[in-house]
Scaffold this active site. Structure first.
Site, PDB file in Angstrom:
ATOM      1  N   LEU A 183     -10.040  -3.805   4.246  1.00 39.29           N
ATOM      2  CA  LEU A 183      -9.053  -3.095   3.321  1.00 39.29           C
ATOM      3  C   LEU A 183      -7.970  -2.411   3.990  1.00 39.29           C
ATOM      4  O   LEU A 183      -8.294  -1.632   4.904  1.00 39.29           O
ATOM      5  CB  LEU A 183      -9.841  -2.000   2.233  1.00 39.29           C
ATOM      6  N   ASP A 184      -6.832  -2.862   3.769  1.00 37.48           N
ATOM      7  CA  ASP A 184      -5.717  -2.019   4.103  1.00 37.48           C
ATOM      8  C   ASP A 184      -5.620  -2.308   5.652  1.00 37.48           C
ATOM      9  O   ASP A 184      -4.778  -1.399   6.391  1.00 37.48           O
ATOM     10  CB  ASP A 184      -5.658  -0.692   3.744  1.00 37.48           C
ATOM     11  N   GLN A 185      -6.004  -3.181   6.268  1.00 32.22           N
ATOM     12  CA  GLN A 185      -5.864  -3.338   7.871  1.00 32.22           C
ATOM     13  C   GLN A 185      -5.382  -4.632   8.245  1.00 32.22           C
ATOM     14  O   GLN A 185      -5.109  -4.972   9.431  1.00 32.22           O
ATOM     15  CB  GLN A 185      -7.432  -3.534   8.502  1.00 32.22           C
ATOM     16  N   HIS A 226       0.996  -0.963  -0.025  1.00 35.66           N
ATOM     17  CA  HIS A 226      -0.188   0.051   0.038  1.00 35.66           C
ATOM     18  C   HIS A 226       0.843   1.115   0.039  1.00 35.66           C
ATOM     19  O   HIS A 226       1.954   1.265   0.719  1.00 35.66           O
ATOM     20  CB  HIS A 226      -0.983   0.092   1.324  1.00 35.66           C
ATOM     21  N   GLY A 272      -6.861   3.383   1.493  1.00 31.17           N
ATOM     22  CA  GLY A 272      -7.854   3.569   0.312  1.00 31.17           C
ATOM     23  C   GLY A 272      -7.138   4.284  -0.715  1.00 31.17           C
ATOM     24  O   GLY A 272      -6.048   4.248  -0.856  1.00 31.17           O
TER      25      GLY A 272
END
Lengths: 291, 291, 291, 291
Positions: A235-237, A200, A209
């Site tokens: 998401l992205d966690q 990311h 995001g």
């Protein structure tokens, strides 16, 4: 580069108590196991014990299957449940890369593979666009184009089914989202749990995001970063494997931040992937121990 | 250390157009102004022009008041409105520090002042606890204890009124929240706008608010950071002056992260304060240009 | 801060062979030793094995003296010779600081001690100038002024004799040259071997000797650094404990580089000293293992 | 990526005096020159003034040749002698790369060029070994193999003559020694002065010459680095353009240090080359101003 000798890698976690190290190291010593590298950690918050051991394969009187069986008994005895693995560096690691249009992470990984810095097989590269087919094939690697139609849930579902098939046929040790711009469905996240790595382009948890460099520019931060993490349904966690940052200042436009950030994305992903493939990453809850 | 010669510092911002640099530099050249340092920046997004100029005081045939008046005419001509200042390094900078119980930032700043690295007057230190009275007074600086009662809105309002008075009497160039654990009321934020600096112990915008190291540990990040920013009414949302980070890993407990983070808090605050006092920070919207 | 429980720290080195970890960990497990932290390393070049173990004192049925005796037998058995130690965190660490005129490292260390970040006794500060007597005494620590006359070999010899006496009376765990500008005689280097730490204001081996920031400026480097190392008879050549760097550019004059470098000197020295006092530094030849 | 508009870049240096900025900016303003970016610096040690200006080409009523002629008059008037240049971003930059066997810098640069991050023409790659011919040609770039026989002075002289010819035919803006393992003869250093860039795999001035990672490992440093510098006749002594470092520790063998260092070599070389090609590097004595 000279090949390092073949090793067996044990990773292991269980509730901490006295004598675990003695139990494991005595087992290895009994059989003449020559430990190349050993690391231990106890998390005082959760009272959880972690270890990773690299043993020279030729120092043991048996092969990996028997090591797995024998060590499995100790693991059970110590209450590790499923939290242990024995892998063999003699088994070449297979990687599938998922890409979109932006090529910097792909170029970087292919360069590392070609120069034997990252000594793995890239089984396939799959793109939702075909821009990166040329460089992939120039490296002798199959490229598959799987378009993901916008605003077409059924079409997307079919695309993910095709993607899964193209990936799973290789039984890869890692599925790398190398700036793949599609969000994986929950089901794929589950099936590839612990094997799907994402890069990311922000220092998470900042700027989750879309368009993180735009967000970073808007907030006026003085460093931008990148995060390599395991993919989970949220998401992205997912658990963070590696992060790094680079300094920016007021002279940096958004394209400058994008450009500088790419250098960080590349190294953070390359490090995270290496550690994952060397079985150096132990996940515990949403945290990682990197041995 | 030898004192640098006295200088006038011009900071200036206006909508960009052709000829601004020529106008300003010709004005200075006409009067023999010797430029020690000059910086320019244009923000392409907002088309806004910024500059900062340091001129040797003894190179000009007039003093700071007349420079201000003459330059003011040019500033008006160029449409700078209130976005310009002329300051005089001959006027010693006055700083008031607000503290609580944690002393690392205070110790650090006092050490920098005592060793003349930061050549300013610390007019007063004000604490909502008295723990740091001793070291403050050992440096010959007045310490005021202003308790902030919990769960007592009126008592707190009175405390803030007292705080304001103790600060404002010094007409300080900077009010530094050096790990002051109270949130300033909106009104004080407004009155001290552009002069109140906070050090937040996270890499903003991650981990806004309370116990950021705990939040960081929970998320499993691989770097922790600190942010020096101007205080605005919205908590931890003001324009960022400086940030930095330090690596942590799974062996770091929360107290370890706190300890490592302190080293970053100290340098980030010291840098931010220095730049602010040297008129190097130009605020534009929620972003800063650091010259 | 809550005190961590008392621990015994074992550090150990010997030629590598199979079974060392098993031997040591079984010994500890037999007696119920609860390992808080354990680290292992094998240097493949010299085939040397290193370990450091932290054991909860209250988990063992005997005290440090008996642990030392019992572990000593194992150490002999494994061929460790003098390369092992057992220390007790219950014994407070004593530190003597040697300073000259520049106070940044002293201010920094005293601040860390006062805020209990570095939980040690500073037994004395000794300066070849008296500039730093005031701050030292404000912290309640004795300051001794020992002048070192230039161009007077006998006077210097006497000064070193006095210095040694003032240091040795405290039997300190560390003698810290915190920007002490005198070169220790060979004899003192030998007597304080493994206990005398220096902070050199360059990224060694660049810029050995005097005025390293001037040398760095002359060479036009883009980063300046600092090095914490053990003092040996050969100037700036001792085993390196810690190093770090900070970015500089063409706008940085020599005084700017000095100022920026100080922030690095302070943290590098503080880290090196902490690791030394926690018995985390194992010296092997001219290299260090930092556990 | 959208192409930035065409700009003329002025770089300039002369002895400092009052009015230089006014002279240059007034000249540009007179002709309606729209300054995109401007930077100024005065070196107080040598009292030398430096500037770099980027002007939108379409804002001036004449082309680059006339700008060069007109600005040349001002440069002469201000005593700049040969210390000024006017370049045109409309002229595509040409680069020749010299390589040996190690491909990481080549892979990295080719990836940056292919993804248009580095928007230049790589006119040719020349290797003293042919290992990197394949990847070069896969990018559509000519590769020339020029062997350098060991212990054969005449053969080497002939090889350098051939190398020079293969380079000079392209009149490149930069000749990049991308881990080229041959030392250029003095004559070539002189002819390519200010255009030949080397990447040295250490943080200079530490570890000049051969096998710097081996030297670094031997000294036990805690960071390894890389340096991009202009090539001069004295080995590894040319003006430094960029440097960076990465942390290593006792677990890093020499091959690990080599691997980690490569990531630094790649970014340091890429940054240095970009700045050089954008005319951001002004050399003064053995130092560089990076605008």
């Amino acid at each position: 580069m000279p090949q390092p000798e073949r090793r067996y890698v044990i990773t292991f976690g269980c509730p901490d108590r006295t004598g675990i190290v003695a139990r494991i190291s005595s087992f290895l010593a009994e059989h003449g196991g020559w430990i190349i590298e050993a690391a231990y950690h106890t998390d005082p918050t959760t009272n959880w014990f972690f270890t990773r051991q690299e043993v020279r394969a030729d120092s043991l009187p048996f092969g990996v299957a028997e090591l797995r069986e024998r060590f499995g008994r100790i693991a059970r005895e110590l209450g590790a449940n499923a939290n242990w693995r024995v892998t063999d560096t003699g088994e070449r690691r297979r990687v599938v890369l998922l890409v979109s249009k932006e090529g910097h992470c792909l170029y970087d990984l292919l360069g590392r593979v070609a120069s034997h810095e990252l000594d793995v097989d890239v089984s396939a590269v799959i793109g939702n666009h075909s821009d990166l087919a040329g460089i992939t094939r120039a490296h002798g690697i199959p490229f598959h184009h799987v378009p993901f139609p916008a605003n077409d849930p059924e079409g997307r579902q079919a695309a993910f089914a095709q993607l899964r098939q193209l990936v799973d046929v290789h039984r890869p040790h890692a599925v790398v989202l190398a700036r793949f711009m599609q969000i994986l469905p929950t089901e794929l996240c589950a099936d590839w749990a612990g094997r799907a790595l994402n890069i990311h382009h922000s220092f998470l948890p900042s700027f989750v995001g879309a368009r993180p460099y735009h967000q970073a520019h808007g907030r006026g931060v003085k460093l931008v970063g990148a995060t390599c993490h395991y993919v989970t349904a949220e998401l992205d966690q997912g658990p963070i494997i590696e992060q790094d940052v680079i300094r920016v200042d007021h002279t940096d436009s958004i394209p400058d931040m994008v450009r500088k950030g790419r250098d960080i994305e590349k190294v953070v992903l390359a490090r995270g992937l290496r550690w994952h493939l060397e079985d150096r990453v132990l996940v515990h809850g949403n945290q990682t121990v990197i041995f």
